[in-house]
Scaffold this active site. Structure first.
Site, PDB file in Angstrom:
ATOM      1  CG  ASP A  29       7.889   9.985  16.741  1.00 30.82           C
ATOM      2  OD1 ASP A  29       7.818   9.192  15.772  1.00 30.82           O
ATOM      3  OD2 ASP A  29       8.608  10.998  16.722  1.00 30.82           O
ATOM      4  NE  ARG A  33      13.255   8.660  16.029  1.00 31.00           N
ATOM      5  CZ  ARG A  33      12.710   9.618  16.750  1.00 31.00           C
ATOM      6  NH1 ARG A  33      13.474  10.404  17.481  1.00 31.00           N
ATOM      7  NH2 ARG A  33      11.408   9.792  16.750  1.00 31.00           N
ATOM      8  CD1 TRP A  34      13.215   0.663  21.401  1.00 31.77           C
ATOM      9  CD2 TRP A  34      12.560  -0.797  19.817  1.00 31.77           C
ATOM     10  NE1 TRP A  34      13.198  -0.582  21.964  1.00 31.77           N
ATOM     11  CE2 TRP A  34      12.799  -1.496  21.019  1.00 31.77           C
ATOM     12  CE3 TRP A  34      12.133  -1.502  18.699  1.00 31.77           C
ATOM     13  CZ2 TRP A  34      12.624  -2.888  21.134  1.00 31.77           C
ATOM     14  CZ3 TRP A  34      11.968  -2.883  18.794  1.00 31.77           C
ATOM     15  CH2 TRP A  34      12.210  -3.556  19.998  1.00 31.77           C
ATOM     16  CG  HIS A  46       5.981   0.473  12.674  1.00 31.41           C
ATOM     17  ND1 HIS A  46       6.034   1.717  13.257  1.00 31.41           N
ATOM     18  CD2 HIS A  46       6.515   0.626  11.427  1.00 31.41           C
ATOM     19  CE1 HIS A  46       6.569   2.589  12.408  1.00 31.41           C
ATOM     20  NE2 HIS A  46       6.876   1.945  11.286  1.00 31.41           N
ATOM     21  CB  SER A  74       0.208  11.753  10.608  1.00 36.06           C
ATOM     22  OG  SER A  74       1.291  11.669   9.701  1.00 36.06           O
ATOM     23  CD1 TRP A  78      -1.839   9.486   3.870  1.00 38.53           C
ATOM     24  CD2 TRP A  78      -1.751   7.405   3.031  1.00 38.53           C
ATOM     25  NE1 TRP A  78      -3.019   8.840   4.188  1.00 38.53           N
ATOM     26  CE2 TRP A  78      -2.995   7.569   3.679  1.00 38.53           C
ATOM     27  CE3 TRP A  78      -1.469   6.171   2.434  1.00 38.53           C
ATOM     28  CZ2 TRP A  78      -3.952   6.561   3.742  1.00 38.53           C
ATOM     29  CZ3 TRP A  78      -2.423   5.169   2.503  1.00 38.53           C
ATOM     30  CH2 TRP A  78      -3.643   5.371   3.153  1.00 38.53           C
ATOM     31  CG  LEU A 140      -9.706   4.153  28.135  1.00 39.19           C
ATOM     32  CD1 LEU A 140      -9.242   5.316  29.003  1.00 39.19           C
ATOM     33  CD2 LEU A 140      -8.530   3.247  27.801  1.00 39.19           C
ATOM     34  CD  GLU A 216      -0.015  22.045  31.820  1.00 44.30           C
ATOM     35  OE1 GLU A 216       1.233  22.031  31.812  1.00 44.30           O
ATOM     36  OE2 GLU A 216      -0.686  23.095  31.951  1.00 44.30           O
TER      37      GLU A 216
HETATM   38  C1  IPE Z   1       3.818  11.583  14.381  1.00 46.03           C
HETATM   39  O1  IPE Z   1       5.051  11.008  14.197  1.00 46.03           O
HETATM   40  C2  IPE Z   1       2.738  10.687  13.815  1.00 46.03           C
HETATM   41  C3  IPE Z   1       2.483   9.468  14.585  1.00 46.03           C
HETATM   42  C4  IPE Z   1       3.046   9.128  15.704  1.00 46.03           C
HETATM   43  C5  IPE Z   1       1.486   8.608  14.014  1.00 46.03           C
HETATM   44  P1  IPE Z   1       5.933  11.309  12.896  1.00 46.03           P
HETATM   45  O2  IPE Z   1       7.174  10.495  13.033  1.00 46.03           O
HETATM   46  O3  IPE Z   1       5.139  11.103  11.671  1.00 46.03           O
HETATM   47  O4  IPE Z   1       6.239  12.868  13.043  1.00 46.03           O
HETATM   48  P2  IPE Z   1       7.475  13.704  12.527  1.00 46.03           P
HETATM   49  O5  IPE Z   1       7.706  13.324  11.093  1.00 46.03           O
HETATM   50  O6  IPE Z   1       8.641  13.350  13.390  1.00 46.03           O
HETATM   51  O7  IPE Z   1       7.066  15.132  12.721  1.00 46.03           O
HETATM   52  C1  IPE Z   2       5.857   6.336  15.117  1.00 48.46           C
HETATM   53  O1  IPE Z   2       7.159   5.875  14.962  1.00 48.46           O
HETATM   54  C2  IPE Z   2       4.854   5.475  14.399  1.00 48.46           C
HETATM   55  C3  IPE Z   2       4.262   6.098  13.223  1.00 48.46           C
HETATM   56  C4  IPE Z   2       4.492   7.305  12.766  1.00 48.46           C
HETATM   57  C5  IPE Z   2       3.329   5.292  12.473  1.00 48.46           C
HETATM   58  P1  IPE Z   2       8.017   6.299  13.718  1.00 48.46           P
HETATM   59  O2  IPE Z   2       7.810   5.319  12.620  1.00 48.46           O
HETATM   60  O3  IPE Z   2       7.793   7.714  13.344  1.00 48.46           O
HETATM   61  O4  IPE Z   2       9.488   6.107  14.286  1.00 48.46           O
HETATM   62  P2  IPE Z   2      10.686   7.130  14.165  1.00 48.46           P
HETATM   63  O5  IPE Z   2      10.191   8.450  14.650  1.00 48.46           O
HETATM   64  O6  IPE Z   2      11.063   7.163  12.714  1.00 48.46           O
HETATM   65  O7  IPE Z   2      11.751   6.567  15.028  1.00 48.46           O
HETATM   66 MG    MG Z   3       8.586   9.460  13.914  1.00 47.83          MG
END
Ligand code: IPE
Ligand code: IPE
Ligand code: MG
Length: 249
Positions: A29, A33-34, A46, A74, A78, A140, A216
């Site tokens: 995740d 934001r990065w 991404h 996830s 969508w 792996l 954990e």
């Molecule tokens: C979880 O991250 C899903 C993936 C890393 C693929 P999200 O960014 O979708 O989760 P929430 O919205 O912060 O809970």
């Molecule tokens: C995780 O990064 C990647 C996916 C959910 C596909 P995010 O896209 O959720 O990035 P943030 O959490 O908005 O920074």
């Molecule tokens: Mg996220």
């Protein structure tokens, strides 16, 4: 000069092998934001995230991790803007095709977990190709959770069990934790020992709900595009110092 990575690998390796997690799950995740904090579009995050994943696969193999499960998309993702969803679909397909020779070469076995509904045929073909091309590998085990939801996985398991009961193949008395596990996507793989979440949020976001009962948890503020070998070692090192009790004393 020995790199910090080498020192950390030694540190991890010379501890008892039991202290290395066999199965590591990762909620990758913080890509968006990065990117935004650097003035880029979210999609750039991404793109960088794929590079982190490639490094993680390599590093996990070197440390001796046997199973790696990564959350890539996830069932809730969508709901993002269509452009971002399309970008993620295309990115994963391209990454899969581009890195497949490397995965084959590194003896990685790929498994994609999640629902197939809603995914384009081209991406399903890529996944299928990666799974068949790596099916005989035994290094792996890389599980890629794509269009994955922990609740959806449980619903799918329950409905296939109910169908078997109705067909007379099993009776309700046969249903126990082992049987339910066998109907989940990871079937006979052991549950994760360690779950890493980058991006600093203290939540599970519908990942591997059944499997993480005694896993954990490790949360780091580092955003996924910045997660590298060093951060993996820190997580594994933290894990190796945990005392797991599984409800005992
Ligand atoms: C979880 O991250 C899903 C993936 C890393 C693929 P999200 O960014 O979708 O989760 P929430 O919205 O912060 O809970
Ligand atoms: C995780 O990064 C990647 C996916 C959910 C596909 P995010 O896209 O959720 O990035 P943030 O959490 O908005 O920074
Ligand atoms: Mg996220």
């Amino acid at each position: 000069m020995r790199s910090l990575w080498n020192k950390l690998v030694d540190l991890v390796k010379w501890k008892k092998p039991d202290n290395i997690p066999h199965h590591v799950a990762v909620i990758m995740d913080g890509n968006g934001r990065w990117a935004i904090s650097r003035g880029f579009a979210r999609t750039e995050g991404h793109r960088m995230g794929v590079k982190s994943l490639r490094q993680l696969v390599e590093a996990a193999g070197e440390i001796g991790i046997k199973y790696l499960s990564v959350y890539a998309f996830s069932t809730e993702n969508w709901a993002r803007p269509q452009e971002e969803v399309d970008f993620l679909m295309e990115l994963l397909k391209e990454a899969m095709d581009e890195y497949l020779p490397e995965l084959i070469e590194n003896n990685v076995r790929v498994k994609v977990i999640g629902r197939k509904e809603g995914l384009d045929q081209s991406i399903l073909d890529s996944f299928h190709n990666a799974e068949t091309e790596t099916a005989r590998n035994d290094g792996l085990y890389l599980n890629i959770a794509f269009n994955y939801g922990g609740r959806a996985e449980l619903v799918d398991a329950v409905s296939s069990i109910v169908r078997k009961v109705m067909a007379g193949e099993i009776t309700p008395e046969d249903i126990d934790e082992d049987l339910l596990s066998q109907h989940l996507y990871l079937q006979d793989q052991p549950p994760p020992d360690l779950l890493i979440r980058t991006g600093g949020e203290y939540r599970i976001s519908n990942f591997l709900l059944w499997h993480i009962a005694y896993t954990e948890l490790y949360v780091t503020k580092i955003q996924w595009p910045e997660f590298g070998r060093r951060e993996l070692c820190q997580a594994v090192d933290a894990y190796s110092r945990r005392k797991r009790r599984f409800g005992q004393i």
